[in-house]
Motif scaffolding. Sequence first.
Motif, PDB file in Angstrom:
ATOM      1  N   HIS A  74      29.633  43.855  33.720  1.00 19.41           N
ATOM      2  CA  HIS A  74      30.061  44.018  34.862  1.00 19.41           C
ATOM      3  C   HIS A  74      31.397  45.069  34.141  1.00 19.41           C
ATOM      4  O   HIS A  74      31.601  46.356  35.186  1.00 19.41           O
ATOM      5  CB  HIS A  74      31.654  43.166  34.550  1.00 19.41           C
ATOM      6  CG  HIS A  74      32.766  42.845  33.766  1.00 19.41           C
ATOM      7  ND1 HIS A  74      32.005  42.288  32.713  1.00 19.41           N
ATOM      8  CD2 HIS A  74      33.625  43.902  33.398  1.00 19.41           C
ATOM      9  CE1 HIS A  74      33.382  41.867  31.256  1.00 19.41           C
ATOM     10  NE2 HIS A  74      34.172  43.128  31.900  1.00 19.41           N
ATOM     11  N   ARG A 111      27.067  44.005  42.239  1.00 18.88           N
ATOM     12  CA  ARG A 111      27.776  44.832  42.597  1.00 18.88           C
ATOM     13  C   ARG A 111      28.982  43.934  42.072  1.00 18.88           C
ATOM     14  O   ARG A 111      30.308  44.930  41.891  1.00 18.88           O
ATOM     15  CB  ARG A 111      28.316  44.291  43.749  1.00 18.88           C
ATOM     16  CG  ARG A 111      28.636  42.366  43.127  1.00 18.88           C
ATOM     17  CD  ARG A 111      28.140  41.423  45.148  1.00 18.88           C
ATOM     18  NE  ARG A 111      29.079  39.983  44.575  1.00 18.88           N
ATOM     19  CZ  ARG A 111      28.004  39.084  44.417  1.00 18.88           C
ATOM     20  NH1 ARG A 111      26.921  39.276  44.852  1.00 18.88           N
ATOM     21  NH2 ARG A 111      28.388  37.586  44.468  1.00 18.88           N
ATOM     22  N   PHE A 112      28.935  43.474  40.767  1.00 17.65           N
ATOM     23  CA  PHE A 112      30.293  42.974  40.283  1.00 17.65           C
ATOM     24  C   PHE A 112      31.202  44.264  38.695  1.00 17.65           C
ATOM     25  O   PHE A 112      31.499  43.810  38.800  1.00 17.65           O
ATOM     26  CB  PHE A 112      29.384  41.890  39.073  1.00 17.65           C
ATOM     27  CG  PHE A 112      29.216  40.897  40.151  1.00 17.65           C
ATOM     28  CD1 PHE A 112      30.233  39.917  40.435  1.00 17.65           C
ATOM     29  CD2 PHE A 112      28.563  40.655  40.198  1.00 17.65           C
ATOM     30  CE1 PHE A 112      29.631  38.468  41.366  1.00 17.65           C
ATOM     31  CE2 PHE A 112      27.611  39.477  40.545  1.00 17.65           C
ATOM     32  CZ  PHE A 112      28.520  38.237  41.471  1.00 17.65           C
ATOM     33  N   THR A 115      33.005  45.365  41.557  1.00 18.90           N
ATOM     34  CA  THR A 115      34.260  43.966  42.248  1.00 18.90           C
ATOM     35  C   THR A 115      34.687  43.572  41.314  1.00 18.90           C
ATOM     36  O   THR A 115      35.743  43.031  41.412  1.00 18.90           O
ATOM     37  CB  THR A 115      33.102  43.051  43.187  1.00 18.90           C
ATOM     38  OG1 THR A 115      32.662  42.531  42.166  1.00 18.90           O
ATOM     39  CG2 THR A 115      32.308  44.005  44.284  1.00 18.90           C
ATOM     40  N   HIS A 116      34.445  43.898  39.921  1.00 18.36           N
ATOM     41  CA  HIS A 116      35.293  43.034  38.720  1.00 18.36           C
ATOM     42  C   HIS A 116      36.226  43.221  39.097  1.00 18.36           C
ATOM     43  O   HIS A 116      37.524  42.163  38.897  1.00 18.36           O
ATOM     44  CB  HIS A 116      34.770  42.902  37.659  1.00 18.36           C
ATOM     45  CG  HIS A 116      35.290  44.176  36.849  1.00 18.36           C
ATOM     46  ND1 HIS A 116      33.836  45.240  36.982  1.00 18.36           N
ATOM     47  CD2 HIS A 116      35.680  44.319  35.885  1.00 18.36           C
ATOM     48  CE1 HIS A 116      34.477  46.361  36.813  1.00 18.36           C
ATOM     49  NE2 HIS A 116      35.409  46.766  35.709  1.00 18.36           N
ATOM     50  N   TRP A 119      39.174  42.185  43.092  1.00 14.97           N
ATOM     51  CA  TRP A 119      39.431  40.735  43.687  1.00 14.97           C
ATOM     52  C   TRP A 119      39.685  40.739  44.363  1.00 14.97           C
ATOM     53  O   TRP A 119      39.846  39.345  45.185  1.00 14.97           O
ATOM     54  CB  TRP A 119      39.428  39.903  42.532  1.00 14.97           C
ATOM     55  CG  TRP A 119      40.640  40.437  41.974  1.00 14.97           C
ATOM     56  CD1 TRP A 119      41.576  41.151  40.828  1.00 14.97           C
ATOM     57  CD2 TRP A 119      41.747  39.735  42.377  1.00 14.97           C
ATOM     58  NE1 TRP A 119      42.146  41.201  40.157  1.00 14.97           N
ATOM     59  CE2 TRP A 119      43.413  40.258  41.442  1.00 14.97           C
ATOM     60  CE3 TRP A 119      42.994  38.534  43.704  1.00 14.97           C
ATOM     61  CZ2 TRP A 119      44.288  40.368  41.704  1.00 14.97           C
ATOM     62  CZ3 TRP A 119      43.961  38.368  43.299  1.00 14.97           C
ATOM     63  CH2 TRP A 119      44.651  39.567  42.604  1.00 14.97           C
ATOM     64  N   VAL A 124      34.790  38.832  49.157  1.00 18.60           N
ATOM     65  CA  VAL A 124      34.824  39.510  47.489  1.00 18.60           C
ATOM     66  C   VAL A 124      34.524  38.013  48.221  1.00 18.60           C
ATOM     67  O   VAL A 124      35.643  36.723  48.730  1.00 18.60           O
ATOM     68  CB  VAL A 124      36.054  39.359  47.447  1.00 18.60           C
ATOM     69  CG1 VAL A 124      36.498  39.055  45.536  1.00 18.60           C
ATOM     70  CG2 VAL A 124      36.247  41.075  46.672  1.00 18.60           C
ATOM     71  N   ASP A 128      32.106  36.582  42.837  1.00 14.92           N
ATOM     72  CA  ASP A 128      33.187  37.861  42.271  1.00 14.92           C
ATOM     73  C   ASP A 128      34.293  37.399  41.802  1.00 14.92           C
ATOM     74  O   ASP A 128      34.786  37.570  40.963  1.00 14.92           O
ATOM     75  CB  ASP A 128      33.057  38.590  43.392  1.00 14.92           C
ATOM     76  CG  ASP A 128      31.888  39.246  44.458  1.00 14.92           C
ATOM     77  OD1 ASP A 128      31.175  40.761  43.427  1.00 14.92           O
ATOM     78  OD2 ASP A 128      31.996  38.608  45.367  1.00 14.92           O
TER      79      ASP A 128
END
Length: 199
Positions: A74, A111-112, A115-116, A119, A124, A128
């Motif tokens: 991430h 994607r993480f 997206t991390h 959230w 999401v 995620d």
Amino acid sequence: MPSAILRSALADPGLRPLPERAARLLEDLDAPPRLAAHLRAVHDVAAELVEWARERHPGLAVDAEAVLFGAATHDIGKVLHPAELSGPGAEHERAGHALLRERGVEERLARFARTHASWDGLGVGIDDLLVSLADKVWKAKRVPDLEQRVVEALAAASGAEEWQVFMDLDDVCDRLAAGADRRLAFQSAYPVGGTESTA
């Protein structure tokens, strides 16, 4: 060629090993040892969360491979933005996603990196959310709004009452947070740069 300190951070038996593909990426990039240690700490917590979710919510569609790879990579963008290893910043999020995609990592796993930290955005899903939760609770940080999103996703998938899911999630987060000192010590044992001594 990865530094000896990076190899040590990746092989140290103190935490679960990273997925092989993630470890190879970090070696190929000669990632900062502190980053590798951080990713192992978050991955370790994510693995616990995945096991807990499977046991407590067997009907939940969790992509364990994606969650574990996501937790293990991430923050990979911090290879390109090393100042964010010890200070604030979000440049690593898009940079990490782009780096993973350039290296052939499929979107489902890449994607993480972006997206991390977002959230609370649209689209999401539970995978995620689990990576985001692991990225907080590894150091005993509790984020009520994030945890509520997880509760809602778990309750919707299982049909359980939200209050019961909340109690269960609170218990597992408390248990995981209790190991924060050990994980923080693990991370702190490795330098931000690859040539510093850990002594």
